[in-house]
Enzyme design. Structure first.
Site, PDB file in Angstrom:
ATOM      1  N   ILE A  21      43.899  61.555  31.663  1.00 40.20           N
ATOM      2  CA  ILE A  21      44.596  62.223  30.555  1.00 40.20           C
ATOM      3  C   ILE A  21      45.986  62.659  31.007  1.00 40.20           C
ATOM      4  O   ILE A  21      46.965  62.564  30.242  1.00 40.20           O
ATOM      5  CB  ILE A  21      43.785  63.425  30.009  1.00 40.20           C
ATOM      6  N   LYS A 103      42.610  70.744  26.063  1.00 40.18           N
ATOM      7  CA  LYS A 103      41.531  71.242  25.213  1.00 40.18           C
ATOM      8  C   LYS A 103      40.172  70.941  25.853  1.00 40.18           C
ATOM      9  O   LYS A 103      40.057  69.957  26.602  1.00 40.18           O
ATOM     10  CB  LYS A 103      41.647  70.639  23.812  1.00 40.18           C
ATOM     11  N   ASP A 184      33.935  68.602  24.192  1.00 41.14           N
ATOM     12  CA  ASP A 184      34.820  67.480  24.493  1.00 41.14           C
ATOM     13  C   ASP A 184      35.248  66.736  23.235  1.00 41.14           C
ATOM     14  O   ASP A 184      36.402  66.322  23.110  1.00 41.14           O
ATOM     15  CB  ASP A 184      34.136  66.516  25.456  1.00 41.14           C
TER      16      ASP A 184
END
Length: 335
Positions: A21, A103, A184
């Protein structure tokens, strides 16, 4: 109010973590004109050095402490897995750095409150990396809904399922690594639904657990004033349509799959449909609006983004806490 970053120089980013990510976001960051990757840190110094070389960062570190004390870093992007966010965000904030935290911002709402309280006390900017809230098609859908295009908005239906086979070492199933569909994947449908119908008076949760005890597939129905307002489903194990439909009294909006980063927006009113194309198509993975929102806030000297306010992030974490408790998910960190 923190000192604003002037327009005559780029915002300098430090990246904490060198996973996939982080790489995707940094690739998009380099597509913007006002931001630069300055430094990266990972537990493995060689991995950090390879990441820095790939993304044009001037420095790399094998220590997170060294990165957060780098005087040439303006904002730290915390790109590790959820159980690490709380400690690492506080580490950066205590060093006087602004933070963008992947997040979900933390495992639980109490930790999220601590992070945001610490940022305000330190007079630094903090934001959850909920890129969906900065997405131009999501914002367009919000505008259309607010303008009454589909009448009174009454309901949201959304799903997010990706069909990953069970593997106890997978991030999605490893409880020690914050595994589970709710935190998730479910954070996206929950966030999107909240933008259109608000958070519920009551949420009814059901789901299945994987052999490791992580939540595998989860369904939740929201009600407000006794009326159903959202039906959401998310799964690590099951492939789903992954779109979002916002229903109104005169029509509906559909955020095309994947709903958290829509590929198009359909507007259906009176039996007629029109499609709004994705303005981000062909321009990276879709993280540029999030990066540019952080830049805008830092140049304005803001402590939080109006697109991703602290109170909303905490409220959604509180709802997810409720869901985890209802499903019987207990992380090792909580025992």
């Amino acid at each position: 109010m923190p000192a604003a970053i002037s327009d005559d120089r780029p915002v300098r980013w430090g990246v904490l973590g060198a996973g996939s990510i982080a790489g995707t976001v940094c690739s998009d960051l380099r597509l913007t004109s006002g931001n630069v990757v300055t430094a990266v840190a990972a537990r493995d110094a060689d991995r950090a050095a390879a990441f820095a070389a790939e993304h044009g960062a001037a420095r790399s570190y094998g220590s997170y402490e060294d990165l957060v004390t780098d005087d040439e870093v303006d904002v730290v992007y915390v790109a590790t897995t959820h159980p690490n966010h709380h400690r690492q965000a506080l580490l950066a904030i205590e060093a006087g750095k602004s933070v963008l935290v992947e997040k979900p911002v933390c495992l639980h709402a109490a930790q999220a409150r601590e992070v945001f309280d610490a940022a305000r006390a330190a007079d630094v900017f903090a934001m959850e990396a909920m890129w969906t809230r900065a997405n131009p098609l999501v914002r367009k859908a919000q505008q259309l809904a607010a303008d009454g295009t589909i009448g009174e908005v009454r309901h949201v239906r959304a799903s997010f399922g990706i069909g990953v086979p069970f593997d106890p070492t997978s991030r999605l199933y490893d409880l020690a690594n914050g595994g589970g569909a709710l935190l998730d994947l479910g954070v996206y449908p929950i966030t999107i639904a909240s933008l259109f119908v608000g958070l519920p008076d009551r949420a009814t949760w059901s789901g299945t657990l994987s052999p490791t005890g992580s939540d595998e597939t989860v369904a939740v129905q929201w009600t407000a004033a006794g009326r159903p307002t959202a039906q959401l489903m998310f799964s690590a194990a099951v492939v789903m349509s992954n779109d979002t439909v916002i229903g109104g009294t005169e029509g509906f909006l559909r955020l095309e799959s994947p709903g958290h980063r829509p590929s198009g927006l359909t507007v259906s009113v009176g039996g007629e449909e029109r499609r709004i194309e994705d303005p981000l198509a062909g321009h990276g993975a879709g993280y540029t609006p999030q990066v540019e929102e952080v830049e805008r806030c830092l140049r304005a000297g803001l402590l939080e983004s109006p697109l991703v306010p602290h109170a909303d992030t905490v409220a959604i974490q509180e709802l997810m806490d409720e869901g985890l408790a209802a499903l019987g998910v207990v992380y090792p960190q909580d025992r």
